[in-house]
Design a protein around this motif. Structure first.
Motif, PDB file in Angstrom:
ATOM      1  N   GLU A 148      -9.758  -6.459 -13.812  1.00  0.00           N
ATOM      2  CA  GLU A 148      -9.000  -6.973 -14.254  1.00  0.00           C
ATOM      3  C   GLU A 148      -8.116  -6.732 -13.659  1.00  0.00           C
ATOM      4  O   GLU A 148      -7.545  -6.091 -12.835  1.00  0.00           O
ATOM      5  N   PRO A 149      -7.275  -8.353 -13.331  1.00  0.00           N
ATOM      6  CA  PRO A 149      -5.827  -8.644 -12.426  1.00  0.00           C
ATOM      7  C   PRO A 149      -5.219  -7.376 -12.334  1.00  0.00           C
ATOM      8  O   PRO A 149      -4.671  -7.454 -11.202  1.00  0.00           O
ATOM      9  N   ALA A 150      -4.819  -7.175 -13.439  1.00  0.00           N
ATOM     10  CA  ALA A 150      -2.974  -6.651 -13.255  1.00  0.00           C
ATOM     11  C   ALA A 150      -3.717  -4.883 -11.991  1.00  0.00           C
ATOM     12  O   ALA A 150      -2.700  -4.092 -11.963  1.00  0.00           O
ATOM     13  N   LEU A 151      -4.891  -4.636 -12.726  1.00  0.00           N
ATOM     14  CA  LEU A 151      -4.851  -3.453 -12.227  1.00  0.00           C
ATOM     15  C   LEU A 151      -5.641  -3.615 -10.413  1.00  0.00           C
ATOM     16  O   LEU A 151      -5.603  -2.598  -9.713  1.00  0.00           O
ATOM     17  N   ALA A 152      -6.254  -4.615 -10.287  1.00  0.00           N
ATOM     18  CA  ALA A 152      -6.614  -4.566  -8.942  1.00  0.00           C
ATOM     19  C   ALA A 152      -5.233  -5.020  -7.769  1.00  0.00           C
ATOM     20  O   ALA A 152      -5.309  -4.825  -6.922  1.00  0.00           O
ATOM     21  N   ALA A 153      -4.342  -5.589  -8.980  1.00  0.00           N
ATOM     22  CA  ALA A 153      -2.565  -5.928  -7.923  1.00  0.00           C
ATOM     23  C   ALA A 153      -2.619  -4.491  -7.772  1.00  0.00           C
ATOM     24  O   ALA A 153      -1.677  -4.374  -6.596  1.00  0.00           O
ATOM     25  N   GLU A 154      -2.454  -3.749  -8.712  1.00  0.00           N
ATOM     26  CA  GLU A 154      -1.741  -2.737  -8.275  1.00  0.00           C
ATOM     27  C   GLU A 154      -2.923  -1.127  -7.262  1.00  0.00           C
ATOM     28  O   GLU A 154      -2.370  -0.522  -6.896  1.00  0.00           O
ATOM     29  N   TRP A 155      -4.203  -1.779  -7.548  1.00  0.00           N
ATOM     30  CA  TRP A 155      -4.957  -0.849  -6.730  1.00  0.00           C
ATOM     31  C   TRP A 155      -5.679  -0.586  -5.565  1.00  0.00           C
ATOM     32  O   TRP A 155      -5.840  -0.313  -4.998  1.00  0.00           O
ATOM     33  N   GLU A 156      -5.806  -2.063  -5.234  1.00  0.00           N
ATOM     34  CA  GLU A 156      -7.114  -2.356  -4.170  1.00  0.00           C
ATOM     35  C   GLU A 156      -5.504  -2.700  -3.071  1.00  0.00           C
ATOM     36  O   GLU A 156      -6.523  -2.048  -2.182  1.00  0.00           O
ATOM     37  N   PRO A 157      -4.214  -2.680  -2.337  1.00  0.00           N
ATOM     38  CA  PRO A 157      -3.296  -2.588  -1.477  1.00  0.00           C
ATOM     39  C   PRO A 157      -3.625  -0.808  -1.155  1.00  0.00           C
ATOM     40  O   PRO A 157      -3.960  -0.550  -0.176  1.00  0.00           O
ATOM     41  N   ARG A 158      -3.573   0.061  -1.864  1.00  0.00           N
ATOM     42  CA  ARG A 158      -3.759   1.313  -2.364  1.00  0.00           C
ATOM     43  C   ARG A 158      -5.124   1.891  -1.435  1.00  0.00           C
ATOM     44  O   ARG A 158      -5.527   2.424  -0.482  1.00  0.00           O
ATOM     45  N   LEU A 159      -6.427   1.375  -1.974  1.00  0.00           N
ATOM     46  CA  LEU A 159      -7.832   1.672  -1.768  1.00  0.00           C
ATOM     47  C   LEU A 159      -8.091   0.935  -0.549  1.00  0.00           C
ATOM     48  O   LEU A 159      -9.295   1.236   0.422  1.00  0.00           O
ATOM     49  N   SER A 160      -7.697  -0.115  -0.553  1.00  0.00           N
ATOM     50  CA  SER A 160      -7.516  -0.738   1.357  1.00  0.00           C
ATOM     51  C   SER A 160      -6.790  -0.302   2.528  1.00  0.00           C
ATOM     52  O   SER A 160      -7.652  -0.821   3.440  1.00  0.00           O
ATOM     53  N   SER A 161      -6.086  -0.020   1.831  1.00  0.00           N
ATOM     54  CA  SER A 161      -5.143   0.489   2.974  1.00  0.00           C
ATOM     55  C   SER A 161      -5.739   1.386   4.181  1.00  0.00           C
ATOM     56  O   SER A 161      -7.247   2.649   4.344  1.00  0.00           O
ATOM     57  N   HIS A 162      -5.423   1.446   5.539  1.00  0.00           N
ATOM     58  CA  HIS A 162      -6.170   1.645   6.829  1.00  0.00           C
ATOM     59  C   HIS A 162      -5.272   3.203   6.968  1.00  0.00           C
ATOM     60  O   HIS A 162      -5.242   4.048   7.966  1.00  0.00           O
ATOM     61  N   VAL A 163      -4.723   3.827   6.144  1.00  0.00           N
ATOM     62  CA  VAL A 163      -3.573   5.244   6.470  1.00  0.00           C
ATOM     63  C   VAL A 163      -4.675   6.232   5.371  1.00  0.00           C
ATOM     64  O   VAL A 163      -4.418   5.704   3.870  1.00  0.00           O
ATOM     65  N   TYR A 164      -5.236   7.005   5.778  1.00  0.00           N
ATOM     66  CA  TYR A 164      -5.224   8.461   4.875  1.00  0.00           C
ATOM     67  C   TYR A 164      -4.505   9.840   4.283  1.00  0.00           C
ATOM     68  O   TYR A 164      -4.145  10.439   5.538  1.00  0.00           O
ATOM     69  N   ASP A 165      -4.346   9.272   3.262  1.00  0.00           N
ATOM     70  CA  ASP A 165      -2.794   9.910   3.147  1.00  0.00           C
ATOM     71  C   ASP A 165      -3.257  10.774   1.880  1.00  0.00           C
ATOM     72  O   ASP A 165      -2.953  10.900   0.345  1.00  0.00           O
ATOM     73  N   TYR A 166      -4.155  12.484   2.250  1.00  0.00           N
ATOM     74  CA  TYR A 166      -4.420  12.902   0.469  1.00  0.00           C
ATOM     75  C   TYR A 166      -3.960  13.977   0.391  1.00  0.00           C
ATOM     76  O   TYR A 166      -2.729  14.118   0.709  1.00  0.00           O
ATOM     77  N   GLY A 167      -3.981  13.596  -1.027  1.00  0.00           N
ATOM     78  CA  GLY A 167      -2.888  15.305  -1.324  1.00  0.00           C
ATOM     79  C   GLY A 167      -2.750  14.914  -3.530  1.00  0.00           C
ATOM     80  O   GLY A 167      -2.840  13.417  -3.528  1.00  0.00           O
ATOM     81  N   LEU A 168      -2.332  15.745  -4.134  1.00  0.00           N
ATOM     82  CA  LEU A 168      -2.163  15.594  -4.973  1.00  0.00           C
ATOM     83  C   LEU A 168      -0.757  15.984  -5.798  1.00  0.00           C
ATOM     84  O   LEU A 168      -0.475  15.905  -6.766  1.00  0.00           O
ATOM     85  N   GLU A 169      -0.317  16.200  -4.819  1.00  0.00           N
ATOM     86  CA  GLU A 169       1.301  16.291  -4.956  1.00  0.00           C
ATOM     87  C   GLU A 169       2.258  15.079  -5.568  1.00  0.00           C
ATOM     88  O   GLU A 169       2.766  15.346  -6.233  1.00  0.00           O
ATOM     89  N   ARG A 170       1.868  14.024  -5.581  1.00  0.00           N
ATOM     90  CA  ARG A 170       2.778  12.903  -6.040  1.00  0.00           C
ATOM     91  C   ARG A 170       1.447  11.846  -6.492  1.00  0.00           C
ATOM     92  O   ARG A 170       0.959  11.753  -6.175  1.00  0.00           O
TER      93      ARG A 170
END
Length: 561
Positions: A148-170
Motif C-alpha cells: 500500500e504505497p501511501a501507507l509505506a510513504a507514511e510509516w516506512e521512515p518512522r519504522l526505519s528510523s535510528h531513533v528510539y522514541d518510546y511512548g503513547l503520549e503523541r
C-alpha cells in the motif's frame, strides 16, 4: 571480608568485556564473504563497535535486569480511565535504544542492508533475546506496508528510523521513530489464520476515507503491545464473496492524539522471553484501521512480513547457539578437573567441538539467506534465482536451525555443571529462550508443509536449491552421497507428507554441508560431513567420530578476539 573457611579458586571469570563480533570467526568471515571489500570494511567497523557494546558488562547487566523485572500491564490510570499501557524496566529501554540506534530496524536504506542488519541482529541478540521481538517486527513490517504505497510513504521512515522514541503520549506522526507489532493468531485457529473471526467493517459516510475500517474481535497472541502500530488480520465483509481475510494497519494512537480502542486483556506468562510483553488484545468494534493491500489478500500481503521474521527466527536461534557455545568454551577453558583444564579433556573436547559445528553451520546458513535477500531485491537472473532459492531454503532453515537450539542450550548448560543451573548464570535464560523460535511464525509442521508446497508449486525453487548445493559437488564424497539421497526422497512422493520432517531435515543438513565445504576451514567441514552426513553420529552432542581435528574446531569457537 575474606572467607574464613576457604579460598575461592578454580572458578571461571564472567564472560564480559569482549567483542562479540570479532571473537566469532564464522560471523566475521561470513559478512566479508558476501560483500565487496569496501563495504565489508565499513560493516566490520560498525559491527565491531556493536560487538564491543554487546560484550560489555553493562549490556549483560541490562539483559539480566530486563528479565528479572518483566513488563507490567496497567489497564487503567489512578482515576479509572482505560489506558492499556505496559511498563518496562529501564534496562529494556536501554536495550531497545541501542538496537534501534544500531539500525536493527532498518535493512532498507543502503546496499547489503539485509546482511548488515542480520549480522547486527545476531550480535545484539546475544545480549538479550526478548527485546528482539519488536525490533524484528518493526523491520519486517516494511515490505508488507509496501503493498500500500501511501501507507509505506507514511510509516516506512518512522519504522526505519535510528531513533528510539518510546511512548503513547503523541501520535506517531509527531515522533522521531516508531515501533511495530503484529497480531495474527486467534484462540480458535492458531496457525490456521483463515479460521480467524475478527471482523473488519468498512467506514462509510461523511469523513470516511478510502480503505478505512473498524475492527471487532480479538488476538490470542499479540506481540509487543506497547508498539506504535500493528499489522493484523481480519475478515473483511464476512459472508460476502468480495470480502475475505485481509491485512490491516492499526495504530495505537490516532492522528488527533486520542487512543485507538486497543484493549490489552492480559500479558502472557511464558516459559522464557520474559522481558518481552506478549499479550491478548480485543478490538471493540470502534477500533480504527486502514487496509493494507487488496481485500481478501491478507495472507499474501502479510507473508512478506512473515518471511522477514522467519529469517530473524533462524538468526536468533543461531545467535543463541553461538552464545551458548561461547559460554561453554569460555568456562571449560578456565575450569580444571582431574588434573587438566576441562577443555583439554578428550570427551569434553568432543562435546564442545560438536556444539561448535552446529553453531557455525547455523551462522553460515543465516548469513547466506541474508545475502540472498539483498540479491533478491534487485533485477536480473541472479535476483530471480535467489528469490526462488529463498522460497525453499527459508522454511527449510527455519525448521531445522530453530529446533537445534534446545538440545544445544541444554548440552552447553551441562558443560558448566551446577554453575550453569543456577539463575546467576546466563544459561537458564538461554535454555528457556531456546524453544521460542521454533514456535514463532509457524511451528515445525507448518514449515515442513510449506516446503512441500514450494516443491509442488514452485519447481524453480527446487532448481535454485539444487543449484546452490551443486556448487560444492565433488568436494566431499559424503556430501555427494547425501545429496543423492535427497534426490531419491524427492523422487518418491508416496506418503511424502508423513515423512516431510525427515526430508526437510536432510535438505537442511545438505545445504549446511555444502556451505561449510565451500567456506569453512577443512577441520570444520570434514567433521560436519563425517557426522551429520556420513552417518557416524549419535543422538547426543559429543559423539563425533575419531580422527577429526577437534582441537582446531574448539579453538575457533573460543570467544577470544
Amino acid at each position: 571480608m575474606p572467607p574464613s573457611t576457604h579460598t575461592v579458586t578454580n572458578q571461571a571469570p564472567p564472560l564480559v568485556d569482549y567483542d562479540v563480533f570479532s571473537a566469532d570467526p564464522a560471523l566475521a568471515e561470513g559478512v566479508a564473504r558476501h560483500m565487496t571489500p569496501e563495504r565489508a570494511e565499513e560493516a566490520r567497523a560498525e559491527l565491531t563497535a556493536l560487538g564491543r557494546t554487546a560484550g560489555s558488562a553493562q549490556a549483560q547487566e541490562w539483559g539480566r535486569q530486563a528479565n528479572e523485572h518483566p513488563p507490567v500491564l496497567r489497564t487503567h490510570d489512578r482515576y479509572g480511565h482505560r489506558i492499556d499501557e505496559v511498563d518496562f524496566h529501564p534496562a529494556w529501554h536501554r536495550l531497545m535504544e541501542h538496537a534501534v540506534t544500531a539500525g536493527l530496524t532498518d535493512a532498507w536504506s543502503r546496499p547489503d542492508g539485509q546482511l548488515r542488519r542480520t549480522a547486527g541482529f545476531y550480535v545484539w541478540s546475544q545480549v538479550e533475546a526478548g527485546h528482539s521481538c519488536p525490533v524484528s517486527m518493526s523491520h519486517a513490517a516494511v515490505p508488507a506496508l509496501r503493498k500500500e504505497p501511501a501507507l509505506a510513504a507514511e510509516w516506512e521512515p518512522r519504522l526505519s528510523s535510528h531513533v528510539y522514541d518510546y511512548g503513547l503520549e503523541r501520535p506517531a506522526g509527531d515522533k522521531l521513530g516508531a515501533i511495530a507489532g503484529m497480531g495474527m493468531t486467534e484462540k480458535q485457529g492458531g496457525s490456521d489464520v483463515r479460521a480467524n473471526t475478527t471482523e473488519a467493517t468498512p467506514l462509510t459516510g461523511e469523513g470516511a476515507g478510502e480503505g478505512e475500517y473498524t475492527l471487532l474481535g480479538h488476538k490470542w497472541f499479540c506481540s509487543a503491545p506497547m508498539s506504535d502500530v500493528f499489522l493484523v488480520l481480519a475478515q473483511a465483509a464476512p459472508g460476502k464473496r468480495e470480502g475475505g481475510l485481509s491485512c490491516f494497519l492499526v495504530p495505537r494512537v490516532l492522528p488527533d492524539g486520542t487512543r485507538n480502542a486497543f484493549r490489552i486483556q492480559r500479558l502472557k506468562d511464558k516459559l522464557g522471553n520474559r522481558s518481552n510483553a506478549s499479550s491478548e488484545v480485543e478490538f471493540d468494534g470502534t477500533t480504527w484501521a486502514r487496509r493494507v493491500g487488496e481485500e481478501g489478500r491478507g495472507v499474501a500481503t502479510i507473508i512478506e512480513m512473515v518471511a522477514a521474521t522467519r529469517l530473524d527466527c533462524v538468526t536468533g536461534s543461531a545467535a543463541l547457539m553461538r552464545q551458548a557455545v561461547a559460554q561453554a568454551t569460555h568456562h571449560t577453558a578456565h575450569r580444571s578437573a582431574f588434573g587438566k583444564l576441562l577443555i583439554e579433556q578428550p570427551l569434553m573436547r568432543n562435546v564442545l567441538a560438536d556444539m561448535a559445528l552446529e553453531s557455525e553451520a547455523a551462522t553460515t546458513l543465516a548469513l547466506r539467506l541474508a545475502a540472498a535477500y539483498d540479491s533478491a531485491a534487485g533485477e536480473g537472473e541472479q535476483a530471480a534465482a535467489d528469490r526462488a532459492f529463498l522460497r525453499l531454503a527459508l522454511p527449510t532453515a527455519k525448521y531445522w536451525v530453530t529446533k537445534r537450539g534446545v538440545p544445544l542450550a541444554g548440552e552447553a548448560l551441562e558443560c558448566l555443571g551446577g554453575n550453569g543451573y543456577v539463575e546467576e548464570s546466563p544459561m537458564p535464560r538461554l535454555l528457556r529462550e531456546s524453544p521460542l523460535n521454533s514456535l514463532w511464525e509457524g511451528s515445525g509442521n507448518v514449515q515442513a508443509l510449506d516446503v512441500l508446497r514450494a516443491l509442488q508449486r514452485s519447481p524453480e525453487s527446487l532448481n535454485a536449491f539444487l543449484t546452490e548445493i551443486g556448487r560444492a559437488h565433488g568436494a566431499d564424497h559424503r556430501l555427494d552421497a547425501a545429496t543423492k539421497d535427497v534426490f531419491s526422497q524427492l523422487a518418491d512422493l508416496d506418503g511424502i507428507e508423513t515423512r516431510a520432517r525427515r526430508l526437510v531435515e536432510r535438505m537442511a543438513l545438505v545445504l549446511q554441508g555444502s556451505l561449510l565445504v565451500r567456506f569453512a576451514p577443512a577441520a570444520v567441514s570434514d567433521a560436519f560431513c563425517a557426522s551429520r552426513l556420513g552417518g557416524d553420529w549419535g543422538a547426543a552432542f559429543g559423539t563425533l567420530p575419531s580422527g577429526l581435528d577437534l582441537e582446531s574446531i574448539v579453538d575457533r569457537a573460543l570467544p577470544v578476539a
